[in-house]
Design an enzyme around this catalytic site. Structure first.
Site, PDB file in Angstrom:
ATOM      1  N   LYS A  53      -0.112 -39.572   0.192  1.00 56.72           N
ATOM      2  CA  LYS A  53       0.738 -38.391   0.369  1.00 56.72           C
ATOM      3  C   LYS A  53       0.696 -37.923   1.827  1.00 56.72           C
ATOM      4  CE  LYS A  53       0.341 -37.048  -4.461  1.00 56.72           C
ATOM      5  NZ  LYS A  53      -0.205 -36.210  -5.521  1.00 56.72           N
ATOM      6  N   GLN A  97      -4.587 -31.681  -5.968  1.00 58.15           N
ATOM      7  CA  GLN A  97      -4.583 -32.964  -6.685  1.00 58.15           C
ATOM      8  C   GLN A  97      -5.320 -32.825  -8.015  1.00 58.15           C
ATOM      9  OE1 GLN A  97      -2.854 -35.613  -5.688  1.00 58.15           O
ATOM     10  NE2 GLN A  97      -3.507 -36.863  -7.413  1.00 58.15           N
ATOM     11  N   ASP A 120       4.698 -29.231  -6.296  1.00 53.86           N
ATOM     12  CA  ASP A 120       4.436 -30.114  -7.441  1.00 53.86           C
ATOM     13  C   ASP A 120       5.260 -29.682  -8.661  1.00 53.86           C
ATOM     14  OD1 ASP A 120       2.801 -32.376  -7.391  1.00 53.86           O
ATOM     15  OD2 ASP A 120       0.953 -31.188  -7.254  1.00 53.86           O
TER      16      ASP A 120
END
Ligand code: GUN
Length: 285
Positions: A53, A97, A120
């Protein structure tokens, strides 16, 4: 018949080129898009995802900030960092995460992220907005799948779509997006009685189960579009999906490979959400 391969690397490269141009334009006008990534604990797979990422950001001209915490970190420390990043106008996206260590309340952490920076799309408000068809950040993996379906002009209105898996990250938002696009959607899971009955009816079959090579060719309707969301590591170290590619490719009309399918698209959609967030911030400034 051998299925058409939907190349996630090629589609990602095209989309990331467009995103890099948008990021450069925003930067020139004084708002460089910026993503903050928080990683807690030493899960090796999570570390690889986070590294990819951050590398994806760098290549697209997006600034990235990485914050790493030990497995036994107090949740309050992470919540404090999220509050700091929420208040920082130079940060446009915040990503924690998952999975988090067991002593964390995952829901509380996700809810602590400002809705405007939730790239997200995991905050309950964004999930609710998506379910009502309101403007929202869409979770990156299912959004990437929609882009892949669009890239091969898959008819969605009236199509029979079957999603295997009901996770918050993939299965549920995937079903919402396909429904919004006009498909008739069935969500299958570990409690589904006759899985093959459902999968064999699918014009679009999305596998997000987390079990290597679970979907075999005999479960696929001839000509179906098969999307493999799984990333599993085999004992020999090789990666494979939730679909048995070898048997499914001879039945499907189109199929995504693993690696090089959905995986790169997830990161591309994260970059897209970050650029979109920066663009909204620039409009407000
Ligand atoms: N863990 C597995 N997939 C994801 C994802 O898309 N976002 C985050 N934050 N964690 C994940």
């Amino acid at each position: 018949m051998t299925a058409r391969i939907i190349d996630g690397n090629a589609l990602s490269a095209k989309l990331r080129g467009e995103l890099a141009a948008k990021a450069a334009e925003l930067t020139a006008k004084g708002t460089q898009p910026c993503l903050a990534v928080i990683l807690v604990g030493g899960d090796p797979a999570s570390a690889v995802y986070v590294r990819n990422k951050v590398a994806g950001c760098e290549k697209a001209g997006i600034r990235s900030l990485k914050f790493e915490y030990a497995q036994d970190t107090a949740p309050a420390d992470v919540l404090g960092k999220i509050a700091e990043l929420n208040a920082d106008p130079s940060v446009h996206g915040i990503l924690v995460q998952l999975p988090l260590p067991k002593h964390f309340d995952e829901k509380a952490v996700l809810e602590a992220i400002s809705v405007e920076k939730d790239v997200d799309g995991f905050h309950a408000e964004n999930v609710g907005r998506l379910s009502q068809g309101q403007e929202a950040f869409i979770p990156c993996t299912p959004n990437g799948v929609m882009e892949m379906l669009k890239s091969i002009e898959t008819p969605l209105r009236g199509a029979e779509a079957v999603v295997i898996g009901r996770s918050n990250i993939v299965g549920k938002p995937m079903a919402m997006l396909l429904t919004a696009a006009g498909a008739t959607v069935t969500v299958c899971h570990s409690g589904t009685r006759d899985l093959n009955f459902h999968t064999r009816r699918a014009d679009i079959l999305v596998a997000a189960i987390g079990k290597p090579k679970f979907v075999t060719g005999d479960m696929v309707r001839p000509g179906a579009v098969v999307i493999d969301v799984g990333i599993n590591r085999l004992p020999d170290g090789k990666l494979c999906g939730d679909v048995d590619f070898e048997s499914a490719k001879d039945v499907a009309g189109a199929i995504t490979p693993v690696p090089g399918g959905v995986g790169p698209m997830t990161i591309t959609m994260l970059l897209a959400n970050t650029v979109e967030s920066a663009s909204r911030a620039a409009r407000k400034a």
